[in-house]
Design an enzyme around this catalytic site. Structure first.
Site, short mmCIF file in Angstrom:
data_model
loop_
_atom_site.label_atom_id
_atom_site.label_comp_id
_atom_site.label_asym_id
_atom_site.label_seq_id
_atom_site.Cartn_x
_atom_site.Cartn_y
_atom_site.Cartn_z
N GLU A 79 20.69 50.23 -83.43
CA GLU A 79 20.18 49.13 -82.62
C GLU A 79 20.08 49.57 -81.16
OE1 GLU A 79 23.28 45.89 -81.90
OE2 GLU A 79 23.98 46.76 -83.78
N CYS A 111 24.34 45.79 -86.70
CA CYS A 111 25.27 46.81 -87.20
C CYS A 111 25.13 47.09 -88.69
CB CYS A 111 26.71 46.39 -86.89
SG CYS A 111 27.02 46.10 -85.14
N TYR A 143 28.06 46.09 -73.23
CA TYR A 143 28.08 44.67 -72.89
C TYR A 143 28.08 44.45 -71.38
CZ TYR A 143 29.24 44.06 -77.80
OH TYR A 143 29.20 44.09 -79.17
N SER A 201 30.78 34.61 -83.38
CA SER A 201 30.50 35.80 -84.16
C SER A 201 31.68 36.16 -85.06
CB SER A 201 30.16 36.98 -83.24
OG SER A 201 29.67 38.08 -83.98
N HIS A 233 33.59 46.94 -91.42
CA HIS A 233 32.90 47.09 -90.14
C HIS A 233 33.86 46.66 -89.05
CE1 HIS A 233 30.16 46.72 -86.84
NE2 HIS A 233 30.25 45.40 -86.82
N SER A 307 25.34 41.43 -87.03
CA SER A 307 25.14 40.12 -86.42
C SER A 307 23.68 39.71 -86.50
CB SER A 307 25.59 40.14 -84.96
OG SER A 307 26.98 40.35 -84.87
#
Length: 388
Positions: A79, A111, A143, A201, A233, A307
């Site tokens: 990503e 992911c 982030y 999340s 994960h 996500s």
């Protein structure tokens, strides 16, 4: 016919930040990060590395003269792509000097991308058992400085070869998956840092895990008693621990102890590298193989989550060819040789971004074999030091 993971390697740069230093700088107690989040350190990615070079530095550990001509596809989960049109897999193919008669594509779903690649590879090798597929999960988790997600940054790459008669893990045919349009995490094209609703999340992750775990059990009639370990994960390792705790009551006391011990083995590397996005599950699997006591025939459960959202639970049995000593990759020397950054160095390195014009980068401080040397005529310039 058994199909699965034959080789599994990972790469991350040697520069890292100790999260105790980050906690002190941000006015937090270190245990909030070390225990509450489950992280000790995080990789800091220099501007001379991108997902292509990270992938190449991992892939050279699994691609060699014995299997080069067998590789029929590169499936590159990321990503953190470098081009809106051209696949990162095409650049990787050239750097690895792979033959032209193969497919090379990039896969994106947060992911989950590398797991999609793994499942596509499994189906391809079933039809072409004389071939192998190179599956990549490479990302740089960003982030932003002084953000709630700063403690869950990191980066690196995993590389897997999928083949018939694998040496590590035979994949089971049964798998359970789920997808929903959920805004728990996303990164618009105009942003270099992700946006995330952290608490939401986490809840979605746990809900997806419990849903696909139940679906898998219905499909297979297997129970938790059939498993020696679970690999998750791990955007941060406390997340996987929460998922494990959701199903531990299904096991007896002795197996609960075994599953918790193996979970600790599976998160050793993730604690010290941070978030790999698409590669996080497979870094956890690599850590499990290297740090747990495992035997051929034992079953491992794997939970992948991306996500946005997509989740999948699947499983595999440790190969009869598995040799605990020969298959282990010891990374203690690597971790002890890394360069710990000060907060000032970390913030400076994090803030260095590629410009939108031609540039020549200083690669003298990056000891990796594959590095990003700059941009020329809007084209990224990659250097293989073995050919320099």
């Amino acid at each position: 016919m058994q199909i699965g993971i034959d080789q599994l390697a990972f790469y991350t740069p040697k520069t890292y930040l100790d999260l105790v230093d980050l906690a002190h700088a941000r006015g937090e107690e270190p245990d909030k990060y070390r225990i509450g989040i489950g992280q000790y350190e995080q990789a800091v990615i220099p501007v001379t590395q991108d997902v292509v070079t990270l992938a190449a530095n991992a892939a050279v550990k699994v691609v060699n003269e014995t299997n080069r001509d067998q590789i029929a596809m590169i499936l590159f989960g990321t990503e953190s792509g470098i081009d809106h049109s051209k696949s990162a897999a095409i650049y990787l193919k050239r750097l690895l000097n792979l033959p032209d008669n193969l497919r090379a594509v990039e896969i994106k779903q947060a992911c989950y991308g590398a797991t999609a690649g793994l499942q596509f590879a499994h189906d391809y090798v079933r039809l072409h058992p004389d071939k192998q597929v190179l599956v990549i999960g490479a990302d740089i988790a960003r982030y932003g400085l002084n953000t709630p997600g700063e403690v869950t940054q990191g980066g690196g790459a995993v590389a897997m070869t999928i083949s018939a008669a694998p040496k590590l893990l035979n994949l089971d045919n049964e798998t359970a998956f789920r997808s929903e349009d959920i805004m728990d995490f996303w990164r618009p094209l105009y942003r270099t840092e992700a946006l995330v609703d952290g608490r939401f999340s986490e809840n979605v992750y746990i809900d997806f895990f419990k849903t696909v775990w139940l679906d898998y059990q219905r499909q297979t009639n297997r129970t938790i008693a059939d498993f020696t370990a679970f690999a998750f994960h791990l955007p941060f390792t406390k997340m996987g621990l929460k998922a494990l705790r959701a199903v531990l009551p299904e096991a007896d006391a002795e197996q609960q102890k075994q599953l918790k011990t193996n979970f600790e083995a599976s998160r050793q590397y993730n604690r010290r590298v941070g978030n790999l996005y698409t590669g996080s599950l497979y870094l956890s699997l690599r850590s499990l193989f290297d740090n747990a006591v495992l035997k051929p025939g034992q079953r491992i459960g794997l939970f992948s989550y991306g996500s946005g959202a997509e989740g999948e639970f699947f499983s595999g049995t440790i190969s009869e060819q598995f040799d605990a000593q020969q298959s282990r990759q010891r990374f203690s020397e690597f971790f002890s040789s890394r360069q710990q950054l000060t907060m000032a160095q970390y913030e400076r390195l994090f803030s260095q971004q590629l410009p939108d014009h031609d540039v020549l980068l200083d690669v003298t401080h990056d000891d990796a074999r594959f590095v990003l040397a700059g941009i020329k005529h809007d084209q990224r310039q990659y250097l293989d030091r073995n050919k320099a």
